[in-house]
Write a protein that holds these residues in place. Structure first.
Motif, PDB file in Angstrom:
ATOM      1  N   ALA A   9      27.035  68.610  46.761  1.00 43.19           N
ATOM      2  CA  ALA A   9      27.597  67.914  47.862  1.00 43.19           C
ATOM      3  C   ALA A   9      28.594  69.121  48.746  1.00 43.19           C
ATOM      4  O   ALA A   9      28.818  70.014  47.910  1.00 43.19           O
ATOM      5  N   PHE A  10      28.282  69.185  49.986  1.00 42.49           N
ATOM      6  CA  PHE A  10      29.058  70.111  51.003  1.00 42.49           C
ATOM      7  C   PHE A  10      30.053  69.054  51.829  1.00 42.49           C
ATOM      8  O   PHE A  10      29.584  68.307  52.642  1.00 42.49           O
ATOM      9  N   GLY A  11      31.291  68.891  51.139  1.00 38.96           N
ATOM     10  CA  GLY A  11      32.091  67.867  51.990  1.00 38.96           C
ATOM     11  C   GLY A  11      31.612  66.626  51.466  1.00 38.96           C
ATOM     12  O   GLY A  11      31.273  66.042  50.612  1.00 38.96           O
ATOM     13  N   LYS A  12      31.376  65.847  52.876  1.00 33.55           N
ATOM     14  CA  LYS A  12      30.823  64.268  52.570  1.00 33.55           C
ATOM     15  C   LYS A  12      29.449  64.228  52.414  1.00 33.55           C
ATOM     16  O   LYS A  12      28.801  63.349  52.398  1.00 33.55           O
ATOM     17  N   THR A  13      28.717  65.381  52.764  1.00 32.34           N
ATOM     18  CA  THR A  13      27.230  65.423  52.843  1.00 32.34           C
ATOM     19  C   THR A  13      26.961  65.931  51.560  1.00 32.34           C
ATOM     20  O   THR A  13      27.127  66.781  50.940  1.00 32.34           O
ATOM     21  N   GLN A  14      25.921  64.871  51.021  1.00 38.65           N
ATOM     22  CA  GLN A  14      25.169  64.766  49.655  1.00 38.65           C
ATOM     23  C   GLN A  14      23.938  65.698  49.808  1.00 38.65           C
ATOM     24  O   GLN A  14      22.877  65.138  50.620  1.00 38.65           O
ATOM     25  N   ALA A  15      23.933  67.104  49.701  1.00 36.49           N
ATOM     26  CA  ALA A  15      22.852  68.014  49.954  1.00 36.49           C
ATOM     27  C   ALA A  15      21.836  67.842  48.895  1.00 36.49           C
ATOM     28  O   ALA A  15      20.415  67.718  49.323  1.00 36.49           O
ATOM     29  N   VAL A  16      22.160  67.686  47.464  1.00 34.67           N
ATOM     30  CA  VAL A  16      20.964  67.473  46.608  1.00 34.67           C
ATOM     31  C   VAL A  16      21.513  66.333  45.736  1.00 34.67           C
ATOM     32  O   VAL A  16      22.890  66.335  45.439  1.00 34.67           O
ATOM     33  N   SER A  17      20.833  65.377  45.307  1.00 33.63           N
ATOM     34  CA  SER A  17      21.390  64.011  44.489  1.00 33.63           C
ATOM     35  C   SER A  17      20.386  63.984  43.401  1.00 33.63           C
ATOM     36  O   SER A  17      19.172  63.589  43.744  1.00 33.63           O
ATOM     37  N   ASP A  18      20.933  64.400  42.248  1.00 33.42           N
ATOM     38  CA  ASP A  18      20.332  64.003  41.090  1.00 33.42           C
ATOM     39  C   ASP A  18      18.796  64.105  40.737  1.00 33.42           C
ATOM     40  O   ASP A  18      17.996  63.461  40.540  1.00 33.42           O
ATOM     41  N   ILE A  19      18.593  65.407  41.045  1.00 30.76           N
ATOM     42  CA  ILE A  19      17.149  65.899  41.055  1.00 30.76           C
ATOM     43  C   ILE A  19      16.735  66.635  39.566  1.00 30.76           C
ATOM     44  O   ILE A  19      17.707  67.352  39.113  1.00 30.76           O
ATOM     45  N   THR A  20      15.733  65.912  39.156  1.00 29.37           N
ATOM     46  CA  THR A  20      15.363  66.130  37.662  1.00 29.37           C
ATOM     47  C   THR A  20      13.792  66.680  37.743  1.00 29.37           C
ATOM     48  O   THR A  20      12.934  65.821  38.467  1.00 29.37           O
TER      49      THR A  20
END
Length: 331
Positions: A12-23
């Motif tokens: 995350a960059f601040g409140k922005t979730q750029a990448v989320s739980d990638i497998t």
């Protein structure tokens, strides 16, 4: 080369979730393309693998080695960026040799000469070796930029939209070159793009990203023929898939929305009536733009067929895909 695995990685960059739980697993020797629009998390994923960004959560392994505490130099990756990233005062030869002469690699000069020669042959630029970088065309500069990565023998090549700044013909030419290079070198490659043609023509596997999440991963054919959602289906195929209310067509249906690729709309003596808005002749095929009870439809027909505007034709679905109201695929 080496297998690369991503296990639940997030950033995350601040409140922005750029990448989320990638497998995801990038197999040894695979050519994997991450596909998605701007802001989907493609470049951030690349930077996390390279070590240019630090993970908030998850684990990255390269060749079975957890690289979480390693610097970018220690991870043994080679990156190619959208910008050419060349030294303008150096010749092509010296630009290609520069990574090999780094304090980390300390490659013997005889080996440097041989590797530069070989990569110049692969990239079909041996006659440009003594030119300054500023004397090259855009396509040649990007070949040299790619060559600076190829002269090394890293665990994985990471490429961030390297062809996007080139004109259409050069992009097409270098797509063929990259696929050939991959086949010749047997390298492991992760390539980022928003261009579906690059994904379909080069990849052994495609990962489709949506708002930082990996929503589907498979071969180009699997992703195209069996998309997991309307979003995935819309990322591949030109013209785009037609998504329509199922009840426009007679018969029973598996869901409220029907997805029809342009090539999966049959024109004939049976079906529902649609009005021709316009036709586009593209040489090898003709695209028909239709209107069906207030809904726009695009289909493809034989290049030798023609319909004038306001003609009424009958169409029926073939090999339809079904989706729920929220866009999820109904299998």
């Amino acid at each position: 080369m080496a297998e690369v695995t991503l296990e639940g990685i997030s950033k995350a960059f601040g409140k922005t979730q750029a990448v989320s739980d990638i497998t995801m697993t990038i197999a040894d020797g695979a050519f994997v393309v991450l596909l998605g629009p701007t802001g989907a998390g493609k470049t951030t994923t690349l930077r996390l693998i390279s070590g240019l960004e630090k993970l908030d959560k998850g684990q990255i392994t390269i060749g079975g080695r957890n690289v979480g505490t390693e610097t970018p130099a220690q991870r043994d990756v080679a990156m190619v960026f959208q910008q050419y990233s060349l030294y303008p005062h150096m010749t092509v030869r010296d630009n290609l040799a520069f990574p090999l002469r780094s304090p980390i690699l300390k490659t013997p000069e005889a080996e440097v000469t041989e590797k530069v020669r070989r990569i110049a042959e692969v990239l079909q630029i041996p006659h440009k070796l003594d030119n300054k970088a500023t004397e090259l065309s855009g396509g040649e500069m990007q070949r040299v930029s790619i060559g600076r990565a190829l002269v090394r023998d890293p665990s994985i090549y990471l490429m961030d939209e390297p062809l996007s700044s080139l004109d259409a013909k050069l992009r097409a030419d270098l797509r063929v070159e990259l696929k050939r290079i991959h086949a010749d070198l047997g390298s492991t490659l992760l390539y980022v793009t928003h261009d579906q043609i690059e994904a379909m023509t080069m990849a052994t596997h495609i990962g489709v990203l949506e708002e930082g999440r990996l929503v589907q991963y498979g071969t180009p054919r699997e992703v195209y023929e069996n998309p997991a959602s309307i979003y995935v289906a819309s990322r591949l195929g030109s013209p785009r898939i037609n998504v329509l209310p199922s009840d426009l067509f007679a018969g029973s249906h598996k869901g409220p929305l029907i997805g029809l690729r342009p090539e999966n709309i049959r024109e004939g003596s049976e079906g529902v009536e649609a009005r021709v808005i316009r036709s586009e002749h593209l040489g090898d095929q003709t695209r028909l733009h239709l209107e069906l009870r207030g809904h726009a439809i695009t289909t493809v027909i034989d290049a030798h067929e023609d319909y004038t505007a306001d003609t009424t034709i009958k169409i029926s679905p073939q090999a339809p895909l079904y989706f729920s109201a929220d866009g999820a695929r109904i299998f």
